[in-house]
Scaffold this active site. Structure first.
Site, PDB file in Angstrom:
ATOM      1  N   ARG A   1      49.490  46.530  36.172  1.00 31.67           N
ATOM      2  CA  ARG A   1      50.594  45.821  35.497  1.00 31.67           C
ATOM      3  C   ARG A   1      50.747  46.321  34.056  1.00 31.67           C
ATOM      4  NH1 ARG A   1      51.011  39.433  35.089  1.00 31.67           N
ATOM      5  NH2 ARG A   1      48.849  39.616  34.433  1.00 31.67           N
TER       6      ARG A   1
ATOM      7  N   ARG B   1      47.945  43.859  29.439  1.00 28.94           N
ATOM      8  CA  ARG B   1      47.455  42.586  28.912  1.00 28.94           C
ATOM      9  C   ARG B   1      45.936  42.564  28.794  1.00 28.94           C
ATOM     10  NH1 ARG B   1      50.561  37.810  31.976  1.00 28.94           N
ATOM     11  NH2 ARG B   1      48.452  36.992  32.068  1.00 28.94           N
TER      12      ARG B   1
ATOM     13  N   ARG C   1      40.077  34.080  36.511  1.00 30.23           N
ATOM     14  CA  ARG C   1      41.376  33.386  36.557  1.00 30.23           C
ATOM     15  C   ARG C   1      41.700  32.953  37.985  1.00 30.23           C
ATOM     16  NH1 ARG C   1      44.960  37.844  34.005  1.00 30.23           N
ATOM     17  NH2 ARG C   1      46.698  36.465  34.496  1.00 30.23           N
TER      18      ARG C   1
ATOM     19  N   LYS D   1      55.013  35.532  39.792  1.00 32.22           N
ATOM     20  CA  LYS D   1      55.827  34.405  39.290  1.00 32.22           C
ATOM     21  C   LYS D   1      56.804  34.860  38.202  1.00 32.22           C
ATOM     22  CE  LYS D   1      52.172  32.114  37.877  1.00 32.22           C
ATOM     23  NZ  LYS D   1      51.088  33.035  38.236  1.00 32.22           N
TER      24      LYS D   1
ATOM     25  N   ARG E   1      49.797  23.601  35.632  1.00 36.61           N
ATOM     26  CA  ARG E   1      48.674  24.356  36.181  1.00 36.61           C
ATOM     27  C   ARG E   1      47.542  23.447  36.609  1.00 36.61           C
ATOM     28  NH1 ARG E   1      49.514  29.493  33.712  1.00 36.61           N
ATOM     29  NH2 ARG E   1      48.127  31.014  34.629  1.00 36.61           N
TER      30      ARG E   1
HETATM   31  P1  AP5 Z   1      53.794  39.125  37.492  1.00 38.01           P
HETATM   32  O1  AP5 Z   1      55.215  38.764  37.769  1.00 38.01           O
HETATM   33  O2  AP5 Z   1      53.403  39.539  36.113  1.00 38.01           O
HETATM   34  O3  AP5 Z   1      52.829  37.964  38.032  1.00 38.01           O
HETATM   35  P2  AP5 Z   1      52.561  36.500  37.470  1.00 38.01           P
HETATM   36  O4  AP5 Z   1      52.320  35.642  38.672  1.00 38.01           O
HETATM   37  O5  AP5 Z   1      53.620  36.075  36.518  1.00 38.01           O
HETATM   38  O6  AP5 Z   1      51.184  36.804  36.739  1.00 38.01           O
HETATM   39  P3  AP5 Z   1      50.534  36.255  35.395  1.00 38.01           P
HETATM   40  O7  AP5 Z   1      49.244  37.023  35.215  1.00 38.01           O
HETATM   41  O8  AP5 Z   1      51.515  36.292  34.271  1.00 38.01           O
HETATM   42  O9  AP5 Z   1      50.221  34.828  35.800  1.00 38.01           O
HETATM   43  P4  AP5 Z   1      49.194  33.928  35.152  1.00 38.01           P
HETATM   44  O10 AP5 Z   1      49.632  32.655  35.757  1.00 38.01           O
HETATM   45  O11 AP5 Z   1      47.774  34.218  35.324  1.00 38.01           O
HETATM   46  O12 AP5 Z   1      49.393  34.236  33.590  1.00 38.01           O
HETATM   47  P5  AP5 Z   1      50.111  33.437  32.442  1.00 38.01           P
HETATM   48  O13 AP5 Z   1      50.753  34.400  31.552  1.00 38.01           O
HETATM   49  O14 AP5 Z   1      50.914  32.305  33.016  1.00 38.01           O
HETATM   50  O15 AP5 Z   1      53.407  40.268  38.554  1.00 38.01           O
HETATM   51  C1  AP5 Z   1      52.101  40.844  38.559  1.00 38.01           C
HETATM   52  C2  AP5 Z   1      52.215  42.346  38.893  1.00 38.01           C
HETATM   53  O16 AP5 Z   1      52.700  42.502  40.222  1.00 38.01           O
HETATM   54  C3  AP5 Z   1      53.226  43.093  38.007  1.00 38.01           C
HETATM   55  O17 AP5 Z   1      52.719  44.376  37.717  1.00 38.01           O
HETATM   56  C4  AP5 Z   1      54.492  43.171  38.860  1.00 38.01           C
HETATM   57  O18 AP5 Z   1      55.258  44.318  38.529  1.00 38.01           O
HETATM   58  C5  AP5 Z   1      53.908  43.279  40.265  1.00 38.01           C
HETATM   59  N1  AP5 Z   1      54.767  42.642  41.270  1.00 38.01           N
HETATM   60  C6  AP5 Z   1      55.370  41.421  41.174  1.00 38.01           C
HETATM   61  N2  AP5 Z   1      56.046  41.132  42.299  1.00 38.01           N
HETATM   62  C7  AP5 Z   1      55.871  42.195  43.123  1.00 38.01           C
HETATM   63  C8  AP5 Z   1      56.302  42.489  44.456  1.00 38.01           C
HETATM   64  N3  AP5 Z   1      57.068  41.637  45.162  1.00 38.01           N
HETATM   65  N4  AP5 Z   1      55.918  43.665  45.002  1.00 38.01           N
HETATM   66  C9  AP5 Z   1      55.149  44.541  44.314  1.00 38.01           C
HETATM   67  N5  AP5 Z   1      54.695  44.326  43.046  1.00 38.01           N
HETATM   68  C10 AP5 Z   1      55.057  43.156  42.467  1.00 38.01           C
HETATM   69  O19 AP5 Z   1      48.865  32.771  31.721  1.00 38.01           O
HETATM   70  C11 AP5 Z   1      47.911  33.527  31.009  1.00 38.01           C
HETATM   71  C12 AP5 Z   1      46.865  32.591  30.412  1.00 38.01           C
HETATM   72  O20 AP5 Z   1      47.510  31.643  29.528  1.00 38.01           O
HETATM   73  C13 AP5 Z   1      46.109  31.716  31.412  1.00 38.01           C
HETATM   74  O21 AP5 Z   1      45.009  32.388  31.985  1.00 38.01           O
HETATM   75  C14 AP5 Z   1      45.707  30.532  30.508  1.00 38.01           C
HETATM   76  O22 AP5 Z   1      44.599  30.873  29.708  1.00 38.01           O
HETATM   77  C15 AP5 Z   1      46.915  30.368  29.598  1.00 38.01           C
HETATM   78  N6  AP5 Z   1      47.881  29.393  30.118  1.00 38.01           N
HETATM   79  C16 AP5 Z   1      49.181  29.660  30.454  1.00 38.01           C
HETATM   80  N7  AP5 Z   1      49.794  28.549  30.893  1.00 38.01           N
HETATM   81  C17 AP5 Z   1      48.865  27.553  30.846  1.00 38.01           C
HETATM   82  C18 AP5 Z   1      48.881  26.179  31.202  1.00 38.01           C
HETATM   83  N8  AP5 Z   1      49.975  25.591  31.713  1.00 38.01           N
HETATM   84  N9  AP5 Z   1      47.757  25.464  31.014  1.00 38.01           N
HETATM   85  C19 AP5 Z   1      46.652  26.023  30.515  1.00 38.01           C
HETATM   86  N10 AP5 Z   1      46.551  27.332  30.175  1.00 38.01           N
HETATM   87  C20 AP5 Z   1      47.646  28.089  30.340  1.00 38.01           C
END
Ligand code: AP5
Length: 214
Positions: free
Chosen positions: A127, A160, A171, A13, A88
């Site tokens: 990552r 991370r 997760r 994402k 979410r």
């Molecule tokens: P990346 O782009 O980093 O993936 P992502 O989907 O953004 O992953 P996140 O881990 O950031 O998502 P998340 O939703 O768990 O975390 P968030 O920070 O929102 O890509 C992943 C890897 O794949 C990278 O290494 C990239 O290079 C590689 N890649 C990408 N595309 C590729 C492709 N096409 N081909 C090959 N490789 C590729 O949330 C973290 C925490 O915050 C949550 O667990 C929760 O505790 C809290 N939180 C955040 N938002 C909320 C909310 N709205 N409500 C409650 N808690 C929340």
């Protein structure tokens, strides 16, 4: 243009959102990044969010919803925005729909990034991200030009805290239980589009851009 990114943790994402943000000149709003920034600065919000994030749990809605509604009311969001990591849960999605509707607006696109769970677990171990500008890399699939250093700002990359395998599994299970129902929520609104989280990143961005610009 108002876009919400859907998909499992690690689906891609953030990778896609940052490219689309640059292409359309609209802010990329990642709730995960906002919480991590607050943790880094040791704010009260950061201290509260950290204990949930470290365990792979969702931060409670009362700490999350107002934060996002305030952010999308800022001036730089007038032309649109890309939400990454919010909503979410169904209550978060309903709060967002209501807040937009109160302004006579609605969400325009929901982009669901699809990758199988097994691939995600392997992927998270590789990552690396930039703690300064937020750029995202992968040791194998999207490596930086110079090992361990951000291409964009030269800052050393970090892993991370919530990317260890047992936390990723937690997760993913919370994703399937609480976040996956959002696919149907936005499908019913007729604004859902799929993206492959496994495709060549630049080609997939061009493909979806044609859909968004049609
Ligand atoms: P990346 O782009 O980093 O993936 P992502 O989907 O953004 O992953 P996140 O881990 O950031 O998502 P998340 O939703 O768990 O975390 P968030 O920070 O929102 O890509 C992943 C890897 O794949 C990278 O290494 C990239 O290079 C590689 N890649 C990408 N595309 C590729 C492709 N096409 N081909 C090959 N490789 C590729 O949330 C973290 C925490 O915050 C949550 O667990 C929760 O505790 C809290 N939180 C955040 N938002 C909320 C909310 N709205 N409500 C409650 N808690 C929340």
């Amino acid at each position: 243009m108002k876009i919400v990114m859907l998909g499992a943790p690690g689906a891609g994402k953030g990778t896609y959102a940052s490219r689309l943000s640059k292409r359309y000149g609209i802010p990329h709003i990642s709730t995960g990044d906002i919480f991590r920034e607050n943790i880094k600065n040791n704010t009260e919000l950061g201290q509260k969010a950290k204990k949930y994030m470290d365990e792979g749990l969702l931060v409670p809605d009362e700490l999350t919803c107002d934060l996002v509604m305030d952010r999308i009311s800022e001036d730089d969001c007038k032309k649109g925005f890309i939400l990454d990591g919010f909503p979410r849960t169904i209550p978060q999605a309903e709060a967002l729909t209501e807040a937009l509707s109160a302004r006579g607006e609605k969400m325009e696109y929901a982009l669901n990034v699809v990758v199988e769970d097994e691939k995600i677990v392997k992927r998270m171990a590789g990552r690396r991200s930039c703690p300064n500008c937020g750029a995202i890399y992968h040791l194998v699939t999207l490596p930086p030009k110079k090992e361990g250093i951000c291409d964009k700002c030269g800052t050393p990359l970090v892993q991370r805290a919530d990317d260890k395998e047992e936390t990723v599994l937690k997760r993913l299970s919370i994703y399937h239980e609480q976040t996956e129902p959002l696919i149907e929520y936005y499908n019913k609104q007729g604004i859902l589009h799929e993206m492959s989280g496994d495709a060549d990143v630049d080609k997939e961005v061009l493909r979806i851009a044609k859909v968004l610009e049609a």
